[in-house]
Design a protein around this motif. Structure first.
Motif, PDB file in Angstrom:
ATOM      1  N   TYR A   1       0.841  -1.203   0.000  1.00 58.34           N
ATOM      2  CA  TYR A   1       0.000   0.000   0.000  1.00 58.34           C
ATOM      3  C   TYR A   1       0.879   1.258   0.000  1.00 58.34           C
ATOM      4  O   TYR A   1       0.615   2.219  -0.736  1.00 58.34           O
ATOM      5  CB  TYR A   1      -0.897   0.041   1.247  1.00 58.34           C
ATOM      6  CG  TYR A   1      -2.030  -0.947   1.325  1.00 58.34           C
ATOM      7  CD1 TYR A   1      -2.517  -1.620   0.208  1.00 58.34           C
ATOM      8  CD2 TYR A   1      -2.664  -1.189   2.549  1.00 58.34           C
ATOM      9  CE1 TYR A   1      -3.582  -2.510   0.306  1.00 58.34           C
ATOM     10  CE2 TYR A   1      -3.736  -2.066   2.661  1.00 58.34           C
ATOM     11  CZ  TYR A   1      -4.186  -2.731   1.541  1.00 58.34           C
ATOM     12  OH  TYR A   1      -5.246  -3.606   1.647  1.00 58.34           O
ATOM     13  N   ILE A   2       1.893   1.253   0.870  1.00 58.59           N
ATOM     14  CA  ILE A   2       2.788   2.415   0.974  1.00 58.59           C
ATOM     15  C   ILE A   2       3.556   2.608  -0.330  1.00 58.59           C
ATOM     16  O   ILE A   2       3.630   3.726  -0.857  1.00 58.59           O
ATOM     17  CB  ILE A   2       3.758   2.237   2.172  1.00 58.59           C
ATOM     18  CG1 ILE A   2       2.989   2.231   3.497  1.00 58.59           C
ATOM     19  CG2 ILE A   2       4.811   3.336   2.180  1.00 58.59           C
ATOM     20  CD1 ILE A   2       3.814   1.818   4.705  1.00 58.59           C
ATOM     21  N   LYS A   3       4.091   1.531  -0.859  1.00 63.20           N
ATOM     22  CA  LYS A   3       4.890   1.586  -2.095  1.00 63.20           C
ATOM     23  C   LYS A   3       4.083   2.153  -3.260  1.00 63.20           C
ATOM     24  O   LYS A   3       4.590   2.934  -4.071  1.00 63.20           O
ATOM     25  CB  LYS A   3       5.398   0.181  -2.433  1.00 63.20           C
ATOM     26  CG  LYS A   3       6.196   0.099  -3.730  1.00 63.20           C
ATOM     27  CD  LYS A   3       6.624  -1.335  -4.010  1.00 63.20           C
ATOM     28  CE  LYS A   3       7.345  -1.451  -5.346  1.00 63.20           C
ATOM     29  NZ  LYS A   3       7.710  -2.865  -5.644  1.00 63.20           N
ATOM     30  N   HIS A   4       2.812   1.776  -3.340  1.00 64.43           N
ATOM     31  CA  HIS A   4       1.977   2.192  -4.473  1.00 64.43           C
ATOM     32  C   HIS A   4       1.132   3.431  -4.175  1.00 64.43           C
ATOM     33  O   HIS A   4       0.203   3.735  -4.924  1.00 64.43           O
ATOM     34  CB  HIS A   4       1.081   1.031  -4.903  1.00 64.43           C
ATOM     35  CG  HIS A   4       1.828  -0.162  -5.420  1.00 64.43           C
ATOM     36  ND1 HIS A   4       2.617  -0.116  -6.539  1.00 64.43           N
ATOM     37  CD2 HIS A   4       1.931  -1.427  -4.932  1.00 64.43           C
ATOM     38  CE1 HIS A   4       3.165  -1.312  -6.748  1.00 64.43           C
ATOM     39  NE2 HIS A   4       2.766  -2.118  -5.776  1.00 64.43           N
ATOM     40  N   ASP A   5       1.460   4.133  -3.073  1.00 62.92           N
ATOM     41  CA  ASP A   5       0.797   5.386  -2.719  1.00 62.92           C
ATOM     42  C   ASP A   5      -0.721   5.214  -2.635  1.00 62.92           C
ATOM     43  O   ASP A   5      -1.490   6.010  -3.169  1.00 62.92           O
ATOM     44  CB  ASP A   5       1.151   6.478  -3.748  1.00 62.92           C
ATOM     45  CG  ASP A   5       0.732   7.869  -3.276  1.00 62.92           C
ATOM     46  OD1 ASP A   5       0.677   8.088  -2.043  1.00 62.92           O
ATOM     47  OD2 ASP A   5       0.432   8.726  -4.131  1.00 62.92           O
ATOM     48  N   GLN A   6      -1.155   4.163  -1.941  1.00 62.93           N
ATOM     49  CA  GLN A   6      -2.584   3.873  -1.843  1.00 62.93           C
ATOM     50  C   GLN A   6      -3.246   4.432  -0.588  1.00 62.93           C
ATOM     51  O   GLN A   6      -4.470   4.412  -0.483  1.00 62.93           O
ATOM     52  CB  GLN A   6      -2.815   2.350  -1.873  1.00 62.93           C
ATOM     53  CG  GLN A   6      -2.557   1.706  -3.222  1.00 62.93           C
ATOM     54  CD  GLN A   6      -2.743   0.200  -3.160  1.00 62.93           C
ATOM     55  OE1 GLN A   6      -1.782  -0.554  -3.186  1.00 62.93           O
ATOM     56  NE2 GLN A   6      -3.996  -0.233  -3.073  1.00 62.93           N
ATOM     57  N   LEU A   7      -2.458   4.914   0.375  1.00 59.11           N
ATOM     58  CA  LEU A   7      -3.033   5.336   1.646  1.00 59.11           C
ATOM     59  C   LEU A   7      -3.705   6.697   1.510  1.00 59.11           C
ATOM     60  O   LEU A   7      -3.102   7.663   1.039  1.00 59.11           O
ATOM     61  CB  LEU A   7      -1.959   5.378   2.735  1.00 59.11           C
ATOM     62  CG  LEU A   7      -1.280   4.032   3.026  1.00 59.11           C
ATOM     63  CD1 LEU A   7      -0.202   4.195   4.088  1.00 59.11           C
ATOM     64  CD2 LEU A   7      -2.296   2.969   3.444  1.00 59.11           C
ATOM     65  N   LEU A   8      -4.970   6.778   1.922  1.00 62.68           N
ATOM     66  CA  LEU A   8      -5.761   8.003   1.826  1.00 62.68           C
ATOM     67  C   LEU A   8      -6.059   8.502   3.234  1.00 62.68           C
ATOM     68  O   LEU A   8      -6.967   8.006   3.913  1.00 62.68           O
ATOM     69  CB  LEU A   8      -7.064   7.730   1.065  1.00 62.68           C
ATOM     70  CG  LEU A   8      -8.023   8.923   0.923  1.00 62.68           C
ATOM     71  CD1 LEU A   8      -7.416  10.013   0.049  1.00 62.68           C
ATOM     72  CD2 LEU A   8      -9.366   8.459   0.350  1.00 62.68           C
ATOM     73  N   TYR A   9      -5.280   9.496   3.683  1.00 67.42           N
ATOM     74  CA  TYR A   9      -5.496  10.070   5.011  1.00 67.42           C
ATOM     75  C   TYR A   9      -6.683  11.047   4.973  1.00 67.42           C
ATOM     76  O   TYR A   9      -6.947  11.679   3.954  1.00 67.42           O
ATOM     77  CB  TYR A   9      -4.245  10.803   5.489  1.00 67.42           C
ATOM     78  CG  TYR A   9      -3.131   9.885   5.915  1.00 67.42           C
ATOM     79  CD1 TYR A   9      -3.006   9.475   7.243  1.00 67.42           C
ATOM     80  CD2 TYR A   9      -2.195   9.408   4.998  1.00 67.42           C
ATOM     81  CE1 TYR A   9      -1.979   8.628   7.640  1.00 67.42           C
ATOM     82  CE2 TYR A   9      -1.169   8.559   5.383  1.00 67.42           C
ATOM     83  CZ  TYR A   9      -1.059   8.168   6.707  1.00 67.42           C
ATOM     84  OH  TYR A   9      -0.058   7.329   7.097  1.00 67.42           O
ATOM     85  N   GLU A  10      -7.358  11.152   6.094  1.00 66.37           N
ATOM     86  CA  GLU A  10      -8.499  12.063   6.170  1.00 66.37           C
ATOM     87  C   GLU A  10      -8.051  13.496   5.902  1.00 66.37           C
ATOM     88  O   GLU A  10      -6.983  13.928   6.344  1.00 66.37           O
ATOM     89  CB  GLU A  10      -9.167  11.967   7.547  1.00 66.37           C
ATOM     90  CG  GLU A  10     -10.365  12.857   7.700  1.00 66.37           C
ATOM     91  CD  GLU A  10     -11.478  12.225   8.515  1.00 66.37           C
ATOM     92  OE1 GLU A  10     -12.615  12.697   8.388  1.00 66.37           O
ATOM     93  OE2 GLU A  10     -11.217  11.275   9.274  1.00 66.37           O
ATOM     94  N   SER A  11      -8.893  14.259   5.191  1.00 66.71           N
ATOM     95  CA  SER A  11      -8.509  15.609   4.769  1.00 66.71           C
ATOM     96  C   SER A  11      -8.781  16.684   5.813  1.00 66.71           C
ATOM     97  O   SER A  11      -8.175  17.746   5.772  1.00 66.71           O
ATOM     98  CB  SER A  11      -9.235  15.977   3.464  1.00 66.71           C
ATOM     99  OG  SER A  11      -8.799  15.154   2.406  1.00 66.71           O
TER     100      SER A  11
END
Length: 533
Positions: free
Chosen positions: A459-469
């Motif tokens: 997930y980290i490698k592929h920039d998949q993490l979506l933090y709350e805005s």
């Protein structure tokens, strides 16, 4: 970090004992000071630690010895009684020197002028380790504790990345039915259908389910968050729309599509008919009895899955897989903002920096250069809970995985620090196959080469993490309306899954906006626009 020490002249051997740290943030009060708290009790932990109580234990003694801070509790209560008594204390203004509160309570105490501005206090007294640890997920925790430009409490930071969802699947069922791990949501639906209809436990009875759910739809295990992410939905988060404006994920059209899919699964018997009445403990019984094949959950879902191995009749095998999307492209993994408690200091208390010193020492003795992890963190009892403040590195479990993975790859176990060393030992016990093998199964499924953290690294490698805005303090309407609107949302979602017409979603979204959602959205966008960098 340097340590000032002294020798005991009366000893035959040169024994060093700790006197003081040279940093201002770890300096000792002389004469000692008193710092009062209130807190929730933990009878189970105390029973396992003879000679220690919540009021008098290794942490309270350490704080007095090293910092000259005497911890006192105005009162200690259990569970619901603690929350009721805290509510009364806050309402009456009868608060201790340091009080742990939620975001709404923090806003109220600030508005009433009952607590101190800690902006300069934190900047001056927080140790480098504390500043590093509390900012591991950016400025969000501090943004949420900053009201009218002032830091009104120290955030009791909690790890958002630990909320990353995985799809836990019984691989023995997959193999038995000749199925492959899912690449799309269509695959997930097909696996669920097969687990329900194709007798994966081979008992000749129609008694299995594809997907586990509980009545608490946002549960970290057996909730719907990971499933909905497969449809591009983030139902509990504030997210940015195409124009960059903040919108609430729970009323977006992607949710409607996901709910329709869940409704079809429920209607065809793939979800426990009684899930709407069951909590996690009750639903877990279906996993333990070998009747469930799949659930969405966070990294510790392995320990829930392990219940299916403990009855001795089933050799259940589970694995964490990445969540997948409708299109087959790598989906965003929603990470709701998870810092929800704050340490506020009563107005007029003479030493507001004392709470920062406690945080500094707690981190130092568990993760700093003078750490005594097996004394102050895990014995293996969770003795860290004895402390009135319990900060921790938000990436500690990811870092432990990386150490375990490096040791596994290179054979060099000297790189393993305290927590990673304990995890590695558990995994080795599982691999050795002895009498205590099962004690390491859950650890291997989470920290092993095919475990949940290996998926998280992808997930980290592929920039998949979506933090709350949105991570700011709650606005006036959020304080007034959020609980009502959240309950309205859960009820609408649950009713749709149970069979109400899908158009109920549109009615819910309209009602949400009307009952305060639109006002909340306007306030949150205004707050974001006016925020200083």
């Amino acid at each position: 970090m340097q340590l000032l020490v002294a020798c005991d002249d009366n000893s035959t051997e040169e024994e060093e004992r700790e006197i003081a740290y040279p940093e201002a943030g770890l300096s000792k009060y002389d004469p000692p000071i008193e710092l009062t708290f209130v807190r929730e009790g933990d009878d189970g932990l105390i029973k396992a630690l003879p000679g220690e109580t919540i009021a008098d234990n290794r942490w309270t003694r350490l704080y007095e010895e090293v910092l000259g801070i005497k911890i006192k509790y105005d009162w200690i209560e259990q569970g619901d009684l603690y929350r009721q008594k805290l509510g009364i204390a806050l309402a009456s203004g009868n608060i201790p020197d340091v009080v742990k509160v939620n975001a709404e309570q923090l806003r109220t105490l600030t508005n009433q002028g009952m607590i101190q501005d800690l902006t300069d206090i934190f900047d001056t007294y927080a140790s480098p380790l504390t500043k590093k640890v509390l900012s591991e997920e950016g400025t969000g925790p501090f943004d949420s504790a900053t009201i009218d430009g002032k830091l009104m409490a120290i955030p009791d930071t909690s790890s958002s990345i630990e909320g990353a969802m995985f799809l836990w699947i019984r691989t023995d069922w997959l193999n038995r039915l000749g199925l492959s791990p899912p690449k799309t949501m269509d695959d997930v639906l097909a696996i669920s259908k097969a687990f329900t209809e194709n007798d994966p436990d081979q008992n000749g009875v129609d008694d299995t389910y594809g997907l586990a759910l509980t009545q608490y739809l946002w549960d970290p295990v057996m909730g719907i968050g990971g499933f909905m992410a497969g449809y591009g939905a983030s139902p509990t988060m504030w997210i940015k729309d195409a124009s960059g404006k903040l919108v609430y994920g729970g009323i977006q059209p992607e949710v409607k599509t996901a709910l329709q899919a869940l409704q079809a699964m429920y209607r065809s018997g793939q979800i426990d008919a009684d899930f709407g009445f069951k909590d996690g403990v009750q639903e877990e019984k279906l996993i333990a009895s070998g009747k469930l094949g799949m659930f969405y959950g966070v990294q510790w879902g392995s320990f829930l899955a392990q219940s299916s191995r403990n009855n001795g009749t089933v050799a259940a095998e589970w694995q964490a897989f990445p969540i997948v999307s409708v299109s087959g492209e790598k989906p965003k993994v929603p990470l709701p903002f998870s810092t929800y408690q704050y340490l506020a200091v009563k107005k007029g208390y003479e030493h507001p920096e004392a709470v920062v010193k406690l945080i500094n020492l707690h981190l130092e003795k568990n993760w700093g250069e003078t750490a005594e992890y097996e004394t102050y963190y895990s014995t293996p009892q969770p003795v860290w809970k004895l402390s009135p403040v319990t900060p921790y590195p938000l990436m500690k479990n990811v870092e432990a995985f990386r150490q375990v993975e490096t040791a596994r790859r290179t054979g060099d176990t000297s790189i393993l620090k305290d927590e990673a060393k304990a995890i590695y030992k558990n995994i080795e016990a599982y691999k050795a196959g002895g009498a205590d093998r099962e004690s390491g199964w859950g650890w291997e499924r989470t920290y092993g080469p095919d475990g949940a953290f290996a998926v998280l690294e992808q997930y980290i490698k592929h920039d998949q993490l979506l933090y709350e805005s949105f991570t700011g303090p709650p606005t006036a309407t959020v304080i007034e309306k959020e609980t009502v609107l959240r309950n309205l949302q859960i009820e609408a979602y649950r009713n749709i899954i149970l069979g109400r017409p899908i158009d109920e979603f549109d009615r819910f979204a309209a009602e949400w906006r009307k009952l305060g959602g639109d006002q909340m959205t306007a306030e949150i966008n205004q707050a974001m626009a006016s925020r200083k960098p």
